[in-house]
Design a protein around this motif. Structure first.
Motif, mmCIF file in Angstrom:
data_model
loop_
_atom_site.group_PDB
_atom_site.id
_atom_site.type_symbol
_atom_site.label_atom_id
_atom_site.label_comp_id
_atom_site.label_asym_id
_atom_site.label_seq_id
_atom_site.Cartn_x
_atom_site.Cartn_y
_atom_site.Cartn_z
ATOM 1 N N GLU A 113 0.819 -1.221 0.000
ATOM 2 C CA GLU A 113 0.000 0.000 0.000
ATOM 3 C C GLU A 113 0.852 1.269 0.000
ATOM 4 O O GLU A 113 0.400 2.306 -0.487
ATOM 5 C CB GLU A 113 -0.912 0.030 1.227
ATOM 6 N N VAL A 114 2.032 1.212 0.589
ATOM 7 C CA VAL A 114 2.842 2.426 0.765
ATOM 8 C C VAL A 114 4.163 2.380 -0.010
ATOM 9 O O VAL A 114 4.983 3.284 0.133
ATOM 10 C CB VAL A 114 3.106 2.703 2.267
ATOM 11 N N GLN A 115 4.348 1.377 -0.840
ATOM 12 C CA GLN A 115 5.601 1.266 -1.585
ATOM 13 C C GLN A 115 5.928 2.521 -2.383
ATOM 14 O O GLN A 115 7.082 2.958 -2.376
ATOM 15 C CB GLN A 115 5.614 0.042 -2.489
ATOM 16 N N PRO A 116 4.955 3.170 -3.066
ATOM 17 C CA PRO A 116 5.310 4.397 -3.787
ATOM 18 C C PRO A 116 5.858 5.494 -2.859
ATOM 19 O O PRO A 116 6.769 6.233 -3.241
ATOM 20 C CB PRO A 116 3.991 4.836 -4.436
ATOM 21 N N VAL A 117 5.330 5.580 -1.658
ATOM 22 C CA VAL A 117 5.820 6.579 -0.704
ATOM 23 C C VAL A 117 7.250 6.239 -0.278
ATOM 24 O O VAL A 117 8.123 7.108 -0.243
ATOM 25 C CB VAL A 117 4.894 6.669 0.534
ATOM 26 N N ILE A 118 7.488 4.979 0.034
ATOM 27 C CA ILE A 118 8.830 4.553 0.440
ATOM 28 C C ILE A 118 9.825 4.737 -0.705
ATOM 29 O O ILE A 118 10.928 5.254 -0.506
ATOM 30 C CB ILE A 118 8.813 3.101 0.951
ATOM 31 N N ASP A 119 9.428 4.354 -1.918
ATOM 32 C CA ASP A 119 10.310 4.568 -3.068
ATOM 33 C C ASP A 119 10.619 6.057 -3.227
ATOM 34 O O ASP A 119 11.747 6.433 -3.564
ATOM 35 C CB ASP A 119 9.675 4.019 -4.342
ATOM 36 N N GLY A 120 9.622 6.910 -2.962
ATOM 37 C CA GLY A 120 9.816 8.355 -3.043
ATOM 38 C C GLY A 120 10.818 8.870 -2.020
ATOM 39 O O GLY A 120 11.558 9.825 -2.294
ATOM 40 N N LEU A 121 10.858 8.247 -0.844
ATOM 41 C CA LEU A 121 11.831 8.649 0.181
ATOM 42 C C LEU A 121 13.254 8.391 -0.294
ATOM 43 O O LEU A 121 14.166 9.176 -0.018
ATOM 44 C CB LEU A 121 11.575 7.911 1.491
ATOM 45 N N TRP A 122 13.450 7.289 -1.022
ATOM 46 C CA TRP A 122 14.783 6.954 -1.530
ATOM 47 C C TRP A 122 15.130 7.792 -2.755
ATOM 48 O O TRP A 122 16.291 8.143 -2.959
ATOM 49 C CB TRP A 122 14.883 5.452 -1.802
ATOM 50 N N ALA A 123 14.121 8.157 -3.540
ATOM 51 C CA ALA A 123 14.359 9.007 -4.704
ATOM 52 C C ALA A 123 14.624 10.460 -4.296
ATOM 53 O O ALA A 123 15.324 11.186 -4.997
ATOM 54 C CB ALA A 123 13.149 8.952 -5.644
ATOM 55 N N HIS A 124 14.057 10.855 -3.169
ATOM 56 C CA HIS A 124 14.209 12.221 -2.635
ATOM 57 C C HIS A 124 14.678 12.100 -1.184
ATOM 58 O O HIS A 124 13.884 12.236 -0.256
ATOM 59 C CB HIS A 124 12.883 12.981 -2.725
ATOM 60 N N PRO A 125 15.952 11.809 -0.972
ATOM 61 C CA PRO A 125 16.452 11.410 0.351
ATOM 62 C C PRO A 125 16.393 12.476 1.438
ATOM 63 O O PRO A 125 16.630 12.155 2.602
ATOM 64 C CB PRO A 125 17.889 10.979 0.074
ATOM 65 N N LEU A 126 16.045 13.704 1.104
ATOM 66 C CA LEU A 126 15.893 14.735 2.135
ATOM 67 C C LEU A 126 14.453 14.801 2.648
ATOM 68 O O LEU A 126 14.176 15.464 3.644
ATOM 69 C CB LEU A 126 16.327 16.107 1.595
#
Length: 180
Positions: A91-104
């Motif tokens: 359910e939250v994989q896109p959010v987690i992937d976004g954290l790694w794509a935008h590490p700040l």
């Protein structure tokens, strides 16, 4: 000197597909996770573990085989993921992937960015390497800390960090200067 980064064995929340982070509800190892830890082919002279139950249990199983005490360091914890912890990963994989794509970027509901995780883990590994200079370290931790310890990318600059797969009971060996 070598540093063997070990991801904990399979946990109940791994099986349930839940985001673990630092949640105290994430629990410990499954029977399969304990078997994975027992089968690990890793040696060292110092054994250090995250204080989260799934890593500590993995470290205790390794310690029994190696005859070493387990040193515990909270600096080796998984990323604090705020409101994502306990949610189904799918359910939250896109959010987690976004954290790694935008590490700040910070996780929703508080927590720490990938850049913050990177700084904490690098500082912890550097301190451990200095304290145990010349010794072979076995460091039992989590997927996130292993990813940031082994990446060639500087997340503090805002550069995206690849979210590479780190399987349960994986062992990745690094040399000082390469990742610590």
């Amino acid at each position: 000197m070598a540093v063997h980064l070990v991801r904990h064995g399979q946990s109940a929340w791994n099986v349930a597909g839940r985001v673990q982070g630092q949640s105290p509800r994430a629990g410990s190892l499954t029977a399969a996770g304990r078997a994975q830890a027992a089968a690990l082919d890793v040696t060292g002279t110092v054994l250090v573990s995250s204080d989260l139950p799934r890593a500590r249990e993995t470290a205790e199983i390794i310690a029994a085989r190696l005859g070493l005490p387990v040193l515990v360091d909270a600096g080796l914890r998984e990323q604090r993921l705020g409101a994502l912890e306990g949610r189904r990963f799918a359910e939250v994989q896109p959010v987690i992937d976004g954290l790694w794509a935008h590490p700040l970027r910070l996780p929703p509901g508080g927590g720490e960015s990938v850049a913050d995780l990177h700084l904490r883990v690098r500082r912890t590994l550097g301190r451990l390497a200095a304290r145990h200079a010349g010794e072979e370290l076995v460091v039992v931790t989590h997927g996130g800390p292993i990813r940031v310890a082994t990446t060639g990318v500087d997340p503090v600059s805002g550069s995206a960090v690849p979210r590479v797969a780190v399987g349960n009971a994986a062992v990745i060996t690094v040399r000082p200067g390469a990742a610590v």
